[in-house]
Design a protein around this motif. Structure first.
Motif, PDB file in Angstrom:
ATOM      1  N   SER A 115      53.994  27.908  38.671  1.00 58.50           N
ATOM      2  CA  SER A 115      52.819  26.806  38.585  1.00 58.50           C
ATOM      3  C   SER A 115      51.692  26.794  39.894  1.00 58.50           C
ATOM      4  N   ALA A 116      50.605  25.986  39.839  1.00 56.09           N
ATOM      5  CA  ALA A 116      49.722  26.325  40.625  1.00 56.09           C
ATOM      6  C   ALA A 116      50.169  25.915  41.860  1.00 56.09           C
ATOM      7  N   SER A 117      50.940  25.127  42.312  1.00 56.10           N
ATOM      8  CA  SER A 117      51.545  24.632  43.676  1.00 56.10           C
ATOM      9  C   SER A 117      52.409  25.728  44.251  1.00 56.10           C
ATOM     10  N   GLU A 118      53.023  26.428  43.270  1.00 57.26           N
ATOM     11  CA  GLU A 118      54.016  27.405  43.731  1.00 57.26           C
ATOM     12  C   GLU A 118      53.275  28.644  44.184  1.00 57.26           C
ATOM     13  N   TYR A 119      52.073  28.765  43.297  1.00 59.24           N
ATOM     14  CA  TYR A 119      51.421  29.984  43.728  1.00 59.24           C
ATOM     15  C   TYR A 119      50.543  29.863  44.938  1.00 59.24           C
ATOM     16  N   GLU A 120      50.067  28.851  45.102  1.00 61.66           N
ATOM     17  CA  GLU A 120      49.586  28.138  46.384  1.00 61.66           C
ATOM     18  C   GLU A 120      50.173  28.467  47.601  1.00 61.66           C
ATOM     19  N   ALA A 121      51.437  28.049  47.314  1.00 57.46           N
ATOM     20  CA  ALA A 121      52.502  28.236  48.673  1.00 57.46           C
ATOM     21  C   ALA A 121      52.897  29.577  48.819  1.00 57.46           C
ATOM     22  N   MET A 122      52.791  30.379  47.744  1.00 52.57           N
ATOM     23  CA  MET A 122      53.115  31.974  48.009  1.00 52.57           C
ATOM     24  C   MET A 122      51.966  32.429  48.716  1.00 52.57           C
ATOM     25  N   GLU A 123      50.585  32.110  48.362  1.00 50.67           N
ATOM     26  CA  GLU A 123      49.400  32.909  49.039  1.00 50.67           C
ATOM     27  C   GLU A 123      49.544  32.242  50.462  1.00 50.67           C
ATOM     28  N   SER A 150      50.916  48.402  36.626  1.00 53.10           N
ATOM     29  CA  SER A 150      49.774  47.960  35.783  1.00 53.10           C
ATOM     30  C   SER A 150      50.346  47.320  34.715  1.00 53.10           C
ATOM     31  N   LYS A 151      51.783  47.032  34.473  1.00 44.14           N
ATOM     32  CA  LYS A 151      52.451  46.333  33.171  1.00 44.14           C
ATOM     33  C   LYS A 151      52.961  44.999  33.775  1.00 44.14           C
ATOM     34  N   HIS A 152      52.451  44.598  34.869  1.00 39.44           N
ATOM     35  CA  HIS A 152      53.157  43.441  35.377  1.00 39.44           C
ATOM     36  C   HIS A 152      52.169  42.465  35.958  1.00 39.44           C
ATOM     37  N   ALA A 153      52.379  41.109  35.482  1.00 34.37           N
ATOM     38  CA  ALA A 153      51.211  40.226  35.716  1.00 34.37           C
ATOM     39  C   ALA A 153      52.005  38.729  35.965  1.00 34.37           C
ATOM     40  N   ILE A 154      51.194  38.197  37.160  1.00 30.92           N
ATOM     41  CA  ILE A 154      51.635  36.576  37.287  1.00 30.92           C
ATOM     42  C   ILE A 154      50.606  35.803  36.666  1.00 30.92           C
ATOM     43  N   VAL A 155      51.029  34.685  36.070  1.00 32.83           N
ATOM     44  CA  VAL A 155      50.141  33.802  35.258  1.00 32.83           C
ATOM     45  C   VAL A 155      50.577  32.595  35.774  1.00 32.83           C
ATOM     46  N   VAL A 156      49.537  31.852  36.378  1.00 33.81           N
ATOM     47  CA  VAL A 156      49.260  30.682  37.089  1.00 33.81           C
ATOM     48  C   VAL A 156      49.009  29.648  36.036  1.00 33.81           C
ATOM     49  N   VAL A 157      49.835  28.499  35.861  1.00 29.26           N
ATOM     50  CA  VAL A 157      49.638  27.532  35.187  1.00 29.26           C
ATOM     51  C   VAL A 157      49.671  26.044  35.859  1.00 29.26           C
ATOM     52  N   PRO A 158      48.921  25.028  35.208  1.00 26.37           N
ATOM     53  CA  PRO A 158      49.081  23.657  36.001  1.00 26.37           C
ATOM     54  C   PRO A 158      50.317  23.247  36.010  1.00 26.37           C
ATOM     55  N   ASP A 159      50.672  22.529  37.088  1.00 32.48           N
ATOM     56  CA  ASP A 159      52.144  22.122  37.599  1.00 32.48           C
ATOM     57  C   ASP A 159      52.607  21.325  36.327  1.00 32.48           C
TER      58      ASP A 159
END
Length: 392
Positions: free
Chosen positions: A354-362, A316-325
């Motif tokens: 980054s947005a591209s990193e998160y997209e690749a991870m998904e 509950s105390k961990h978050a992923i923050v996605v930002v523009p590349d």
């Protein structure tokens, strides 16, 4: 013992803050101890103090017996009747002793006892005095230096300012007047230790309370502070008055309030590159605090933009923050400072993607979920690894 003793008691009580009752008790103990050393026992001794004359009287109590075995504890019936015909066996008779016979020893003992009690009580007084100022700012004078501490005179005690509690690069000279934050007061047999700081996050908070009326009266509340002293600070604030804007109040017109807070730092530090003294500049970012945790994290990452905040279902105390590349380096900050301060400010462990990193991870996770049955065992082995490990 005389009225001079009463005057001495009064001086000790008024100037050294030693209770008269404690001093009297110390003298009584000393007289009893001296009596014990002289006569081998003190069970029968009773000590009384005359408040009017300032004299101590020592009495021994002897029991009336048929046959005397110990003359310090007993008196024969015959001798008792010679004193007063009303005495009977078993009665207890008080006899006043001459203090002068063992008074010198008692005086030395009393002096030592009183000095020890005085040190203990003065230590207690000092501890209580500074304990009241714990978590507050005090002004002191730089007295001396050694390899571990700068010693700051706060009035009746030297506080200890360690290297990690100093603002990096800040330079002081003897007799400089500085403000420090008292974060710990200890009482131990060797004395009272007061630990102070100028790098502590609460130092900023207390300075704002001093310099900004709306913070002092509670209209604007400082919710949390994250600080890397001498470089950058993030402060989360909220207003309890809908007509008062929190961030604008803290910053002040033309940055006046922030400038007043920063001016409380030592005005200059030594630049190791140029060898010159330069003004201390610590950037203070003021963040809007909100109850919504995602929005609060979004605000804390400023000045970088945030696309989305995803919370970890397992933590509950961990978050992923996605930002523009193109905002990744800004979000992380120099040497990771921005995200580190944001994490301290919000109380969350924050991973920046980054947005591209998160997209690749998904896409990787989706591919794993859609894998054929015959590959299931291989996928399952990978799935045993935490999702965050894959993301990293």
């Amino acid at each position: 013992m005389s009225r001079e003793m009463l005057e001495a008691f009064r001086i000790l009580e008024e100037e050294k803050h030693i209770n008269k009752e404690d001093i009297i008790e110390a003298v009584k103990e000393s007289l009893k101890s001296a009596y014990r050393r002289r006569y081998g026992q003190a069970e029968s001794a009773e000590i009384e103090f005359d408040e009017k004359t300032g004299d101590f009287q020592v009495y021994t109590v002897r029991e009336v017996v048929e046959e005397v075995f110990d003359s310090r504890l007993e008196i024969s019936l015959k001798d008792a009747l010679a004193i007063n015909s009303v005495y009977e066996l078993g009665d207890r008779i008080r006899f006043e002793e001459s203090v002068s016979e063992f008074g010198r020893v008692a005086a030395q003992s009393a002096k030592q006892t009183i000095m020890e009690r005085m040190r203990r009580q003065m230590r207690e007084v000092t501890f209580n005095e500074y304990k009241e100022h714990e978590r507050e700012i005090m002004t002191g004078t730089v007295e001396r230096f050694d390899d571990r501490f700068i010693y700051v005179n706060l009035g009746t005690i030297e506080a200890q300012l360690s290297k990690q509690d100093q603002i990096p690069g800040e330079v002081f000279k003897s007799h400089d007047r500085i403000e420090v934050y008292v974060y710990k007061v200890e009482n131990n047999p060797r004395g009272v230790n007061v630990f102070v700081s100028r790098s502590h996050p609460e130092f900023i908070k207390r300075l704002m309370e001093q310099e900004i009326p709306e913070v002092f009266d509670g209209t604007v509340e400082i919710m949390s502070v994250a600080r890397e002293a001498g470089d950058r600070t993030k402060v989360a604030v909220r207003s309890h008055n809908p007509n008062v804007e929190a961030i604008g109040t803290i910053v002040g017109r033309g940055g006046a309030n922030i400038k007043k807070v920063i001016s409380k730092f030592h005005p200059r530090r030594l630049d190791p590159k140029t060898g010159l003294y330069v003004p201390v500049e610590e950037n203070i970012d003021v963040i809007q605090w909100v109850e919504d945790e995602a929005e609060f994290i979004y605000n804390a990452i400023a000045p970088a933009e945030v696309d989305q905040v995803i919370f970890d279902e397992n933590n509950s105390k961990h978050a992923i923050v996605v930002v523009p590349d193109n905002k990744l380096s800004l979000a992380i900050g120099r040497r990771g400072q921005n995200v580190r301060l944001a994490a301290h400010l919000t109380g969350f462990r924050i991973d920046i993607k980054s947005a591209s990193e998160y997209e690749a991870m998904e896409e990787s996770l989706l591919a794993a979920q859609e894998a054929p049955v015959e590959e299931f065992e291989t996928v399952e082995v990978l799935a045993d690894e935490p999702v965050l490990e894959i993301a990293d």
